[in-house]
Write an enzyme that holds these catalytic residues in place. Structure first.
Site, PDB file in Angstrom:
ATOM      1  N   LYS A 198       0.624  -1.334  -0.035  1.00  0.00           N
ATOM      2  CA  LYS A 198       0.034  -0.119   0.009  1.00  0.00           C
ATOM      3  C   LYS A 198       1.047   1.330  -0.136  1.00  0.00           C
ATOM      4  O   LYS A 198       0.628   2.118  -0.809  1.00  0.00           O
ATOM      5  CB  LYS A 198      -0.737   0.107   1.195  1.00  0.00           C
ATOM      6  CG  LYS A 198      -1.959   0.912   1.317  1.00  0.00           C
ATOM      7  CD  LYS A 198      -2.863   0.774   2.567  1.00  0.00           C
ATOM      8  CE  LYS A 198      -3.410  -0.452   2.683  1.00  0.00           C
ATOM      9  NZ  LYS A 198      -4.514  -0.280   3.966  1.00  0.00           N
TER      10      LYS A 198
ATOM     11  N   LYS B 138       2.277  -3.970  10.760  1.00  0.00           N
ATOM     12  CA  LYS B 138       0.990  -4.131  11.525  1.00  0.00           C
ATOM     13  C   LYS B 138       1.070  -4.826  12.999  1.00  0.00           C
ATOM     14  O   LYS B 138       2.093  -5.510  13.278  1.00  0.00           O
ATOM     15  CB  LYS B 138       0.021  -4.933  10.757  1.00  0.00           C
ATOM     16  CG  LYS B 138      -1.371  -4.665  10.842  1.00  0.00           C
ATOM     17  CD  LYS B 138      -1.816  -3.729   9.849  1.00  0.00           C
ATOM     18  CE  LYS B 138      -3.379  -3.609  10.024  1.00  0.00           C
ATOM     19  NZ  LYS B 138      -3.790  -2.702   8.805  1.00  0.00           N
TER      20      LYS B 138
ATOM     21  N   ASP C  82      -6.821   0.926  13.253  1.00  0.00           N
ATOM     22  CA  ASP C  82      -7.228  -0.112  12.261  1.00  0.00           C
ATOM     23  C   ASP C  82      -8.823  -0.759  13.220  1.00  0.00           C
ATOM     24  O   ASP C  82      -9.219  -0.048  14.181  1.00  0.00           O
ATOM     25  CB  ASP C  82      -6.400  -1.233  12.368  1.00  0.00           C
ATOM     26  CG  ASP C  82      -6.665  -2.006  11.269  1.00  0.00           C
ATOM     27  OD1 ASP C  82      -6.407  -1.511  10.113  1.00  0.00           O
ATOM     28  OD2 ASP C  82      -7.101  -3.315  11.207  1.00  0.00           O
TER      29      ASP C  82
ATOM     30  N   SER D   6      -9.289   8.389   9.815  1.00  0.00           N
ATOM     31  CA  SER D   6      -8.800   8.297   8.292  1.00  0.00           C
ATOM     32  C   SER D   6      -9.869   7.849   7.410  1.00  0.00           C
ATOM     33  O   SER D   6      -9.837   7.669   6.374  1.00  0.00           O
ATOM     34  CB  SER D   6      -7.533   7.306   8.221  1.00  0.00           C
ATOM     35  OG  SER D   6      -7.840   6.105   8.746  1.00  0.00           O
TER      36      SER D   6
ATOM     37  N   THR E  39     -10.595   7.172   3.234  1.00  0.00           N
ATOM     38  CA  THR E  39     -10.494   5.821   2.869  1.00  0.00           C
ATOM     39  C   THR E  39     -11.830   5.772   2.059  1.00  0.00           C
ATOM     40  O   THR E  39     -11.876   5.134   0.711  1.00  0.00           O
ATOM     41  CB  THR E  39     -10.352   4.816   4.034  1.00  0.00           C
ATOM     42  OG1 THR E  39      -9.365   5.177   4.766  1.00  0.00           O
ATOM     43  CG2 THR E  39     -10.589   3.473   3.467  1.00  0.00           C
TER      44      THR E  39
ATOM     45  N   VAL F 200     -16.141   3.403   7.481  1.00  0.00           N
ATOM     46  CA  VAL F 200     -15.863   3.626   6.010  1.00  0.00           C
ATOM     47  C   VAL F 200     -17.220   3.322   5.555  1.00  0.00           C
ATOM     48  O   VAL F 200     -17.650   3.979   4.411  1.00  0.00           O
ATOM     49  CB  VAL F 200     -14.927   2.824   5.522  1.00  0.00           C
ATOM     50  CG1 VAL F 200     -14.509   3.015   3.973  1.00  0.00           C
ATOM     51  CG2 VAL F 200     -13.595   3.136   6.153  1.00  0.00           C
TER      52      VAL F 200
ATOM     53  N   ASP G  97     -25.132  -5.001   7.594  1.00  0.00           N
ATOM     54  CA  ASP G  97     -24.388  -5.045   8.603  1.00  0.00           C
ATOM     55  C   ASP G  97     -24.861  -6.000   9.721  1.00  0.00           C
ATOM     56  O   ASP G  97     -26.003  -6.055   9.752  1.00  0.00           O
ATOM     57  CB  ASP G  97     -23.926  -3.585   9.243  1.00  0.00           C
ATOM     58  CG  ASP G  97     -22.893  -3.412  10.064  1.00  0.00           C
ATOM     59  OD1 ASP G  97     -21.986  -2.664   9.687  1.00  0.00           O
ATOM     60  OD2 ASP G  97     -22.809  -3.817  11.103  1.00  0.00           O
TER      61      ASP G  97
ATOM     62  N   MET H  66     -14.664  -7.014   7.091  1.00  0.00           N
ATOM     63  CA  MET H  66     -13.520  -7.819   7.490  1.00  0.00           C
ATOM     64  C   MET H  66     -12.736  -8.434   6.106  1.00  0.00           C
ATOM     65  O   MET H  66     -13.400  -8.636   5.123  1.00  0.00           O
ATOM     66  CB  MET H  66     -13.773  -8.916   8.513  1.00  0.00           C
ATOM     67  CG  MET H  66     -14.361  -8.579   9.765  1.00  0.00           C
ATOM     68  SD  MET H  66     -13.377  -7.306  10.499  1.00  0.00           S
ATOM     69  CE  MET H  66     -11.935  -8.254  11.197  1.00  0.00           C
TER      70      MET H  66
ATOM     71  N   ALA I 113     -12.964  -1.468   0.929  1.00  0.00           N
ATOM     72  CA  ALA I 113     -12.100  -1.119   1.807  1.00  0.00           C
ATOM     73  C   ALA I 113     -11.226  -2.194   2.593  1.00  0.00           C
ATOM     74  O   ALA I 113     -10.289  -1.872   2.959  1.00  0.00           O
ATOM     75  CB  ALA I 113     -12.696  -0.116   2.984  1.00  0.00           C
TER      76      ALA I 113
HETATM   77  P1  NAI Z   1     -15.477  -0.381  11.476  1.00  0.00           P
HETATM   78  O1  NAI Z   1     -15.324  -1.333  12.432  1.00  0.00           O
HETATM   79  O2  NAI Z   1     -15.991   0.997  11.883  1.00  0.00           O
HETATM   80  O3  NAI Z   1     -16.636  -1.000  10.602  1.00  0.00           O
HETATM   81  C1  NAI Z   1     -16.854  -2.597  10.342  1.00  0.00           C
HETATM   82  C2  NAI Z   1     -18.347  -2.806  10.232  1.00  0.00           C
HETATM   83  O4  NAI Z   1     -18.413  -3.942   9.455  1.00  0.00           O
HETATM   84  C3  NAI Z   1     -19.004  -2.789  11.445  1.00  0.00           C
HETATM   85  O5  NAI Z   1     -20.362  -1.977  11.487  1.00  0.00           O
HETATM   86  C4  NAI Z   1     -19.331  -4.246  11.844  1.00  0.00           C
HETATM   87  O6  NAI Z   1     -20.754  -4.458  12.273  1.00  0.00           O
HETATM   88  C5  NAI Z   1     -19.678  -4.708  10.442  1.00  0.00           C
HETATM   89  N1  NAI Z   1     -19.277  -6.098  10.032  1.00  0.00           N
HETATM   90  C6  NAI Z   1     -18.624  -6.969  10.836  1.00  0.00           C
HETATM   91  N2  NAI Z   1     -18.666  -8.244  10.122  1.00  0.00           N
HETATM   92  C7  NAI Z   1     -19.537  -8.224   9.358  1.00  0.00           C
HETATM   93  C8  NAI Z   1     -20.195  -8.954   8.545  1.00  0.00           C
HETATM   94  N3  NAI Z   1     -19.758 -10.330   8.418  1.00  0.00           N
HETATM   95  N4  NAI Z   1     -21.217  -8.673   7.498  1.00  0.00           N
HETATM   96  C9  NAI Z   1     -21.662  -7.236   7.433  1.00  0.00           C
HETATM   97  N5  NAI Z   1     -21.275  -6.372   8.414  1.00  0.00           N
HETATM   98  C10 NAI Z   1     -20.059  -6.942   8.974  1.00  0.00           C
HETATM   99  O7  NAI Z   1     -14.351  -0.605  10.218  1.00  0.00           O
HETATM  100  P2  NAI Z   1     -14.077   0.734   9.351  1.00  0.00           P
HETATM  101  O8  NAI Z   1     -12.820   1.604   9.826  1.00  0.00           O
HETATM  102  O9  NAI Z   1     -15.254   1.236   8.716  1.00  0.00           O
HETATM  103  O10 NAI Z   1     -13.120  -0.427   8.233  1.00  0.00           O
HETATM  104  C11 NAI Z   1     -13.819  -1.101   7.410  1.00  0.00           C
HETATM  105  C12 NAI Z   1     -12.796  -2.061   6.584  1.00  0.00           C
HETATM  106  O11 NAI Z   1     -11.937  -1.319   5.786  1.00  0.00           O
HETATM  107  C13 NAI Z   1     -12.080  -2.965   7.854  1.00  0.00           C
HETATM  108  O12 NAI Z   1     -11.478  -4.323   7.061  1.00  0.00           O
HETATM  109  C14 NAI Z   1     -10.606  -2.030   7.694  1.00  0.00           C
HETATM  110  O13 NAI Z   1      -9.352  -2.763   8.271  1.00  0.00           O
HETATM  111  C15 NAI Z   1     -10.451  -1.422   6.465  1.00  0.00           C
HETATM  112  N6  NAI Z   1      -9.657  -0.222   6.328  1.00  0.00           N
HETATM  113  C16 NAI Z   1     -10.047   0.988   6.781  1.00  0.00           C
HETATM  114  C17 NAI Z   1      -9.550   2.131   6.998  1.00  0.00           C
HETATM  115  C18 NAI Z   1      -9.814   3.355   7.747  1.00  0.00           C
HETATM  116  O14 NAI Z   1      -9.312   4.137   7.335  1.00  0.00           O
HETATM  117  N7  NAI Z   1     -10.735   3.055   8.549  1.00  0.00           N
HETATM  118  C19 NAI Z   1      -8.276   2.322   5.908  1.00  0.00           C
HETATM  119  C20 NAI Z   1      -8.134   1.074   5.023  1.00  0.00           C
HETATM  120  C21 NAI Z   1      -8.552  -0.220   5.297  1.00  0.00           C
HETATM  121  N1  PHE Z   2      -5.543   0.778   9.397  1.00  0.00           N
HETATM  122  C1  PHE Z   2      -5.627   1.646   8.077  1.00  0.00           C
HETATM  123  C2  PHE Z   2      -4.970   0.933   6.800  1.00  0.00           C
HETATM  124  O1  PHE Z   2      -4.929  -0.135   6.899  1.00  0.00           O
HETATM  125  C3  PHE Z   2      -5.058   3.117   8.280  1.00  0.00           C
HETATM  126  C4  PHE Z   2      -3.425   3.032   8.462  1.00  0.00           C
HETATM  127  C5  PHE Z   2      -2.669   3.724   7.320  1.00  0.00           C
HETATM  128  C6  PHE Z   2      -3.103   3.076   9.938  1.00  0.00           C
HETATM  129  C7  PHE Z   2      -1.418   3.662   7.648  1.00  0.00           C
HETATM  130  C8  PHE Z   2      -1.751   3.225   9.976  1.00  0.00           C
HETATM  131  C9  PHE Z   2      -0.755   3.688   8.997  1.00  0.00           C
HETATM  132  O2  PHE Z   2      -4.808   1.412   5.846  1.00  0.00           O
END
Ligand code: NAI
Ligand code: PHE
Length: 361
Positions: free
Chosen positions: A74, A86, A126, A157, A161, A193, A212, A247, A267
């Protein structure tokens, strides 16, 4: 991805090509802490802290390794001056069952671990960690991205994203000769996201279908006018684009062979389990935008703001630039007749290898 049929933790460490695996078990909280540094060739390793209750320490170790490797790719494909790493905090029970005092203690210990690495690894938010948690970690180490703005950090972030994934969906559809308006997009996961992404897609005239496992989030989505489906229907609902925003590991070979989608752009880190599944998607004409390209908006936000001193405007311009990167990946993939993630890995690895390897002490 790391093969979990391999016996022991030591076997797993031997087979991994990354630079460092650091682990610590804390008896008082019953927590395993794992930090994996994949590469520092392009700069200090960076990658978020994931907290979860894993079925086994072996699985937590494997997750950290796969996620660290994805961070190297990335950072390189986004041309950011960082390597990949990580951390995984393998909790003794689900996060929701920990008291605030236990959680704070766990974050403090994690901060102590990071500090011992003397800046070769930088963390950030994360899954299951946020800016408030980064504020706690920052009391023990300065090697933290994404503290809350009140405490001098770049904050969440998630919005950038989501913007990067939105841009990637537009780009992928354009590659297929189509517009976003009127297309059907399934968003799996309405977290920070997914909810933001769904709003952008809805405003752009797409038909937004979401799910969700959290009932409260599903109810919010229904009120916003999205079609809500059951979690079990996500991988069998016909759509133009499937956007995994929950996930990783959701698309294995069987799902790749059956998912009724025209493209996959989301994402979630490591949503496709292996290269065979990637090849099946390609054979079926399903355009897969590699996760570490499409979801780089968060890394651009954190590193852009906190290392490179970018304004929010400059970050958004860089995030919009993900569209150009993705088009280059699709072009290379088409010319090599290889799946887009393989093409993206080739570009990223060339960038990593163009930097001389660090001297061994
Ligand atoms: P978050 O934890 O805020 O949201 C994840 C959502 O998915 C939760 O609402 C949860 O209830 C739901 N969920 C879990 N298992 C599920 C399933 N089997 N079916 C439907 N919904 C389900 O996480 P966030 O920040 O929104 O990130 C989402 C994904 O994007 C993660 O995998 C994260 O690693 C990835 N990501 C996030 C970044 C960021 O800036 N937040 C950056 C890059 C990647
Ligand atoms: N966890 C996020 C990702 O997978 C955001 C992140 C980026 C956290 C860079 C730390 C450093 O991209």
């Amino acid at each position: 991805m790391t093969n979990l049929s391999d016996g022991s933790i030591l076997d797993q460490v031997h087979e991994w090509s990354g630079e460092l695996t650091a682990t610590r078990f804390d008896v008082e909280t019953g927590t395993h802490f794992i930090i994996r540094i994949d590469s520092t060739r392009r700069g200090p390793a960076a990658g978020g802290t994931r907290a979860a209750h894993y079925p086994s320490v072996l699985e937590a170790m494997a997750d950290a390794a796969d996620l660290a490797s994805a961070m190297t790719l990335k950072m390189a494909i986004s041309d950011l001056p960082m390597g990949g790493g990580k951390s995984v905090i393998a909790l003794p029970r689900p996060r929701s069952e920990l008291s605030p005092a236990q959680w704070t203690r766990i974050l403090e210990l994690h901060g102590d671990n990071i500090e011992k690495l003397r800046g070769s690894y930088w963390t950030g938010p994360d899954v299951n960690t946020n800016s408030a948690d980064m504020d706690v970690i920052a009391q023990r180490t300065s090697h933290v991205f994404g503290r809350s703005p009140e405490n001098g950090g770049a904050g969440s972030s998630a919005h950038n994203t989501a913007l990067g994934v939105f841009t990637s969906i537009e780009t992928t559809l354009a590659w297929q000769g189509r517009d976003l308006a009127g297309r059907t997009i399934v968003v799996q996961g309405l977290g920070a996201v997914g909810l933001d992404l769904a709003a952008m897609l809805f405003d752009a005239g797409a038909t937004v279908i979401v799910c969700d496992r959290d009932q409260v989030r599903s109810a919010i989505a229904e009120r916003l006018g999205y079609k809500v489906i059951r979690v079990e229907e996500a991988l069998s609902t016909p759509c133009d684009v499937f956007a995994p925003c929950a996930m990783g590991g959701v698309i294995d070979r069987n799902v790749a062979a059956s998912i009724p989608a025209g493209a996959i752009v989301g994402a979630a880190n490591n949503p496709v389990t292996d290269e065979h599944a990637e090849a099946i998607l390609m054979r079926r004409g399903i355009q897969y935008a590699p996760d570490f390209v499409a979801n780089a908006g968060g890394a651009l936000h954190l590193v852009g703001r906190e290392v490179l001193g970018w304004s929010e405007g400059a970050v958004q311009q860089a995030v919009r630039g993900i569209g150009k990167t993705l088009t280059e990946v699709f072009e290379l993939s088409a010319s090599l007749d290889n799946a887009p993630p393989a093409a993206a890995r080739q570009i990223a690895r060339q960038r990593v290898e163009s930097v001389p390897a660090p001297r061994r002490g």
